[in-house]
Design an enzyme around this catalytic site. Structure first.
Site, PDB file in Angstrom:
ATOM      1  CD  GLU A 325      -3.249  -0.852   1.853  1.00 30.00           C
ATOM      2  OE1 GLU A 325      -3.846   0.210   1.675  1.00 30.00           O
ATOM      3  OE2 GLU A 325      -3.625  -1.737   2.657  1.00 30.00           O
ATOM      4  CG  ASP A 332      -4.756   5.995   7.605  1.00 33.63           C
ATOM      5  OD1 ASP A 332      -5.873   6.005   7.065  1.00 33.63           O
ATOM      6  OD2 ASP A 332      -4.152   4.943   7.860  1.00 33.63           O
ATOM      7  CD1 TRP A 388      -9.580   7.175   4.554  1.00 36.29           C
ATOM      8  CD2 TRP A 388     -11.046   7.127   6.252  1.00 36.29           C
ATOM      9  NE1 TRP A 388      -9.186   6.187   5.441  1.00 36.29           N
ATOM     10  CE2 TRP A 388     -10.064   6.140   6.475  1.00 36.29           C
ATOM     11  CE3 TRP A 388     -12.063   7.277   7.193  1.00 36.29           C
ATOM     12  CZ2 TRP A 388     -10.081   5.318   7.605  1.00 36.29           C
ATOM     13  CZ3 TRP A 388     -12.080   6.455   8.319  1.00 36.29           C
ATOM     14  CH2 TRP A 388     -11.096   5.497   8.505  1.00 36.29           C
ATOM     15  CD  GLU A 583      -3.550  -1.940   9.415  1.00 31.31           C
ATOM     16  OE1 GLU A 583      -2.737  -2.871   9.265  1.00 31.31           O
ATOM     17  OE2 GLU A 583      -4.296  -1.530   8.508  1.00 31.31           O
ATOM     18  CG  HIS A 604      -1.259   1.587  10.000  1.00 33.72           C
ATOM     19  ND1 HIS A 604      -0.645   0.777   9.080  1.00 33.72           N
ATOM     20  CD2 HIS A 604      -2.462   1.928   9.449  1.00 33.72           C
ATOM     21  CE1 HIS A 604      -1.447   0.630   8.026  1.00 33.72           C
ATOM     22  NE2 HIS A 604      -2.545   1.329   8.215  1.00 33.72           N
TER      23      HIS A 604
HETATM   24  C1  BGC Z   1      -5.090   1.298   5.198  1.00 35.30           C
HETATM   25  C2  BGC Z   1      -5.743   2.144   6.242  1.00 35.30           C
HETATM   26  C3  BGC Z   1      -6.832   2.884   5.539  1.00 35.30           C
HETATM   27  C4  BGC Z   1      -7.847   1.847   5.186  1.00 35.30           C
HETATM   28  C5  BGC Z   1      -9.153   2.319   4.684  1.00 35.30           C
HETATM   29  C6  BGC Z   1      -6.099   0.300   4.775  1.00 35.30           C
HETATM   30  O1  BGC Z   1      -5.661  -0.667   3.918  1.00 35.30           O
HETATM   31  O2  BGC Z   1      -3.903   0.733   5.625  1.00 35.30           O
HETATM   32  O3  BGC Z   1      -4.953   2.749   7.124  1.00 35.30           O
HETATM   33  O4  BGC Z   1      -7.289   4.019   6.117  1.00 35.30           O
HETATM   34  O5  BGC Z   1      -7.284   0.869   4.355  1.00 35.30           O
HETATM   35  O6  BGC Z   1      -9.809   1.444   3.875  1.00 35.30           O
END
Ligand code: BGC
Length: 699
Positions: A325, A332, A388, A583, A604
């Site tokens: 990713e 975040d 978000w 995370e 994270h």
């Molecule tokens: C990320 C997260 C993100 C989330 C939302 C994840 O794969 O690592 O931190 O906000 O997806 O779907």
């Protein structure tokens, strides 16, 4: 770059030129489709790692300008530019499919006292010793390959209108770590432990014969048996393969980075004699915030959160630095930005990222889940998510409150408004209180009602648009009317006596929606007690949980949650050896097993948000929104009997503010330093003070 052309055709580009007179001013403007390293006469130009950085390239492509006067000589000179795929072209997101273009290339202009050498078809190119490189998979390099420049570069007929000067910070090599430990795992693997989870790469030195191979794998953690664990990296190989030339050689990759604490030596000619150094790589922001207390575990938590920031502020704010990713997840970034901006001067960093956010924002106001937007086509995430998408509104507001940056409000105002319009009928794909513990039904979005989060954020962000609009002299009456009505409807649809999860109580309190705050705060405290005295919140709820408690009379309970060591809690990962923030609360469960392989990062920053409470509440240093940028500071420390001392400091645009409290003579002694002016609130009394150092004592 007016006269320069995009060129392609190889992975190193070369131009030779003669200098026949003294040059006073030599400037190189350069960028790449991909990532580049330039050398003049064999010496590296600048220290920007992974230049030109990561932006929404098709719309905003940064170039850098370097003063290269010191690298030139009279007579024959050579400029070489190495290019790798980087974020542009190595395939972003977990499909590894998102590319900004098919071919790597460069564009450059060397200005020698007004005389220009520009990239064109006269530049030579060839293959470099880099056999392959990728952000996720690492780098393969054959040191036996000597570049032979046997062909001319091809001109790429591509636009230059998207080129912009460097806006963000550069990315630089930072800490260098030597191995803390070396051991054989139960599987017989040869593993180096650097003692710290970080983002960057290793540099190694070996003596070898041509053709010897060095293969290194990188991982964050070990498995339950103490063997090397890479499953949580998913599709990211983060592996180095290096084929040696003869002799002593020192090498590190140019075009990749890894998230790791452990390195496994998979192959080496003489494994005992390979010297390894881990190099942390991140945006070159100035450190501004410090925290220390008499509680060692709290200090460790602060350190871990700081490493979370270092590891995930590599040109863009990423979710994690290791798996497939490493993307600019908006939620975040939004949640952690406050803590981040006390720790470091993040102004340039976020100004650049917000430029990409506005550029990638959809016509209808929806904000892509990651910025720069490099997700697969939007069938899943197409509808946006509250918390978000609210990055569009909250991040500029933080730049205003923390740095006093009014211009950013003007620059982003359209983007801010557009998101709040979009979220009015309430974006209907919601991540909710992501990774909360309320349910364990396998749904990462859990049981806080998603529309509750969506509507609460809509109210919160509209409130920010109103404040920003007033500062900018805009007519905000329509937003005021919308917000008033939205609050009324919210309280009609969600009676405050029927909030369901901890996060619901927290949002209604922190966003000033709940009509009867004392009752809701009490209900939250009761809910925590009913939940066994621990938090159940996810990314969203956890960010405001401590604030919601301490703002409403439950300071001791806030400290209880913060200082709790048993699972689930902020300190629990530390008891399991964490050196960064995880995370998930349950990344490694108390029985030593892992929650899952697929969504289980150990680096994270999202749960590191508690750090902003340490600055703002525990030490009590808070920027005053009405005189932003710390022109006026509210200093209101909140003490707790479990500490001998606690203090923090922040280097503001006006100078250093610090606040420390110490248990002394049966009471508390306070030492406070104010750079401009402040309202110091101690023992229920407010003292309006100017610049200076102050001491107080309470019984
Ligand atoms: C990320 C997260 C993100 C989330 C939302 C994840 O794969 O690592 O931190 O906000 O997806 O779907």
């Amino acid at each position: 770059m007016k006269d320069a052309n995009w060129i392609t055709g190889g992975s190193i580009f070369r131009k030779e030129f003669i200098i026949g007179k003294d040059i006073k001013n030599a400037k190189l403007a350069i960028t790449a489709k991909g990532v580049y390293v330039a050398y003049i006469n064999g010496r590296r130009v600048g220290g920007f790692i992974l230049a030109p950085g990561y932006t929404s390239y098709n719309k905003r492509h940064q170039y850098q300008e370097y003063d290269v006067s010191g690298l030139l000589k009279s007579g024959a000179n050579t400029i070489d530019v190495w290019v790798g795929g980087g974020w542009y072209n190595s395939g972003m997101n977990w499909t590894k499919g998102y590319k900004y273009g098919a071919a790597n290339g460069i564009i450059a202009e060397l200005d020698l006292d007004g005389e220009k050498i520009c990239t064109d078809g006269s530049w030579l190119c060839c293959k470099s010793p880099v056999i392959s490189d990728s952000i996720y998979d690492g780098e393969r390099y054959d040191a036996r390959i000597e570049p032979v420049f046997c062909k001319n570069a091809e001109i790429l007929d591509e636009p230059k209108s998207n080129l912009i000067p460097q806006e963000g910070e550069i990315v630089a090599e930072q800490e260098r770590l030597t191995p803390a430990n070396r051991f054989k795992t139960p599987k017989g693997e040869d593993v180096i432990d650097f003692g710290q989870n970080l983002t960057g790469y290793v540099e190694f030195t070996v003596t070898a014969k041509a053709g010897d191979k060095i293969v290194l794998s990188h991982a964050e953690i070990l498995d339950g048996d103490g063997s090397f664990y890479t499953e949580n990296l998913r599709g990211a190989a983060q592996r180095i393969e290096y084929i040696c030339r003869d002799g002593v050689q020192t090498w590190k990759p140019r075009f990749t980075f890894m998230g790791f604490r452990y390195v496994r030596i998979d192959e080496a000619p003489d494994p005992e004699n390979i010297e390894l150094t881990a190099i942390a790589v991140y945006s070159d922001m100035k450190r501004t915030g410090y925290f220390e207390s008499s509680d060692k575990m709290l200090n460790k938590f602060f350190e871990n959160a700081l490493w979370g920031q270092k590891s995930n502020f590599l040109d863009i704010p990423t979710d994690c630095p290791q798996r497939d990713e490493r993307l600019g997840w908006t939620g975040d970034a939004q949640i952690f930005m406050k803590a981040a901006s006390y720790n470091y001067d993040t102004e340039r960093f976020f100004v650049k990222w917000l430029g990409d956010l506005a550029a990638d924002q959809f016509e209808d106001g929806n904000v892509p889940m990651v910025i720069p937007d490099s997700l697969p086509p939007h069938e899943v995430f197409g509808k946006g998510s509250a918390a978000w998408g609210d990055a569009a509104v909250i991040c500029p507001w933080r730049l205003y409150t923390i740095y006093g940056n009014r211009d950013i409000l003007g620059k982003q105002f359209e983007s801010m408004k557009k998101w709040t319009y979009f979220n009015r009928p309430y974006a209907d794909y919601h991540l909710g209180d992501w990774l909360a513990l309320d349910d364990s039904d396998g749904d990462y979005t859990h049981s806080t009602r998603k529309e509750f989060v969506g509507r609460a954020y809509s109210i919160y962000s509209t409130g920010i648009v109103i404040k920003a609009g007033r500062i900018l002299g805009e007519d905000v009456s329509e937003f005021v009317a919308f917000r008033d009505n939205a609050v009324m409807e919210f309280n009609r649809d969600y009676p405050y006596t029927e909030y369901y999860t901890q996060a619901e109580h927290v949002l209604a309190l922190h966003f000033d929606i709940a009509p009867d705050k004392p009752a809701v705060a009490k209900a939250l405290a009761d809910k925590i007690a009913a939940d066994g005295g621990h938090l159940t919140t996810g990314f969203v709820g956890a960010a405001y949980l401590l604030h919601a408690l301490s703002d409403n009379g439950y300071t001791e309970l806030a400290y209880d949650l913060l200082l709790r060591k048993e699972y689930p809690s902020w300190f629990y990962p530390i008891t399991m050896g964490a050196t960064t923030v995880w995370e998930r609360w349950n990344g490694i469960k108390p029985d030593g097993t892992y929650f899952a392989a697929d969504m289980n990062s150990f680096n994270h920053y999202a749960f590191g948000t508690a750090v902003d409470w340490l600055y703002e509440v525990a030490a009590g240093i808070k920027a005053d929104e009405s005189e932003p940028g710390f022109e006026n500071i509210i200093i209101k420390p909140v003490t707790d009997g479990r500490f001998d001392y606690l203090g923090a400091s922040v280097e503001t645009r006006f100078g250093r503010v610090s606040s420390k409290w110490t248990r002394k003579d049966g009471g508390i002694a306070y030492e406070i330093e104010v750079p401009t002016k402040a309202e110091i609130v101690i023992g229920g009394e407010t003292h309006k003070v100017g610049r200076g150092s102050y001491e107080f004592h309470t019984d």
